[in-house]
Write an enzyme that holds these catalytic residues in place. Structure first.
Site, PDB file in Angstrom:
ATOM      1  N   ASP A   1       0.848  -1.195  -0.069  1.00 49.43           N
ATOM      2  CA  ASP A   1      -0.060  -0.298   0.043  1.00 49.43           C
ATOM      3  C   ASP A   1       0.880   1.143  -0.119  1.00 49.43           C
ATOM      4  O   ASP A   1       1.252   1.862  -0.990  1.00 49.43           O
ATOM      5  CB  ASP A   1      -0.945   0.086   1.214  1.00 49.43           C
TER       6      ASP A   1
ATOM      7  N   ARG B   1       4.032   1.372   1.457  1.00 52.44           N
ATOM      8  CA  ARG B   1       5.096   0.697   1.126  1.00 52.44           C
ATOM      9  C   ARG B   1       6.013   0.892   2.481  1.00 52.44           C
ATOM     10  O   ARG B   1       7.207   0.385   2.571  1.00 52.44           O
ATOM     11  CB  ARG B   1       6.049   1.141   0.086  1.00 52.44           C
TER      12      ARG B   1
ATOM     13  N   THR C   1       5.594  -0.377   5.438  1.00 53.31           N
ATOM     14  CA  THR C   1       5.841  -1.639   6.262  1.00 53.31           C
ATOM     15  C   THR C   1       7.049  -2.515   5.508  1.00 53.31           C
ATOM     16  O   THR C   1       7.850  -2.847   6.024  1.00 53.31           O
ATOM     17  CB  THR C   1       4.496  -2.447   6.387  1.00 53.31           C
TER      18      THR C   1
ATOM     19  N   TRP D   1     -10.106  -0.546  -1.595  1.00 51.74           N
ATOM     20  CA  TRP D   1     -10.232  -0.793  -0.443  1.00 51.74           C
ATOM     21  C   TRP D   1     -10.112  -2.441  -0.445  1.00 51.74           C
ATOM     22  O   TRP D   1     -11.252  -2.917  -0.646  1.00 51.74           O
ATOM     23  CB  TRP D   1     -11.485  -0.265   0.423  1.00 51.74           C
TER      24      TRP D   1
END
Length: 208
Positions: free
Chosen positions: A116, A118, A120, A182
């Protein structure tokens, strides 16, 4: 309004099956590290398709990371927010792995469900590289550990995090690149029948 996309276990299974031949051809991982909780199921499914005749199953390690945002008030608490501060909640199990030195010179595939912001993935790669480099230095080894990334979905959007060029240029694989949607994964569902029904309805509308 952000569109909800319902991904089923069947979808995840097929995406992993589809990606496995390319992962084997390009990387041949010796260890997988699943980022929890979204990377657990894809890593386990992927392992079945990466197994080669006569070879043992690829070991799977797990790490847990959470994104947090410090609240600006008198109470020192942290609340979840996308793309801010990353916190370790779980790290490598050295009782099974032995020691960090056992990662030196290995090909390691990091698995998560979605890329998403990035943030993490950036944190995971940096921390793993740092730990492995410390172990390599203690060993006095010239062997290099190679990291690759597999995600089910990469959101086509501006990223807050960055990845090393040696990963983005050839060792990064997303089964699907999607818009900024989502994505509802089945392991997050409170009612799996309703989840699957929503997925089927959405697919039926697309077929009209």
């Amino acid at each position: 309004m952000v569109e909800k996309v319902y991904v089923t276990y069947n979808d995840v299974h097929k995406l992993c099956q589809e990606a496995a031949p390319q992962i084997l051809a390009d990387f041949k991982p010796q260890l997988m590290i699943a980022i929890g909780g979204g990377g657990y199921v894809p890593a386990r499914i992927l392992r079945s398709f990466l197994k080669q005749p006569g070879s043992p199953n690829i070991p799977i390690q797990a790490i847990g990371l959470s994104l947090y945002e410090q609240q600006d008030n008198s109470i020192d608490v942290e609340v979840e927010a996308a793309g801010t501060k990353v916190k370790r909640t779980q790290w490598l199990d050295l009782t099974a792995l032995g020691e960090m030195a056992n990662l030196v010179g290995k090909r390691v595939l990091i698995v998560d469900e979605v890329d998403d912001t990035r943030t993490t993935l950036e944190y995971a790669v940096k921390e793993l590289q740092k730990d492995v480099e410390e172990a390599r230095a203690k060993l006095g080894s010239d062997l290099k550990t190679e990291f690759a990334i597999f995600v089910l979905h990469n959101k086509d959007k501006k990223k807050k995090g960055t990845l090393p060029e040696d990963i983005t240029n050839g060792r990064y694989l997303a089964a699907r690149t999607v818009g900024d949607e989502w994505i509802c994964y089945p392991w997050e569902a409170m009612d799996i029948d309703e989840h699957d029904s929503n997925s089927a309805s959405a697919k039926a509308k697309k077929d009209l």
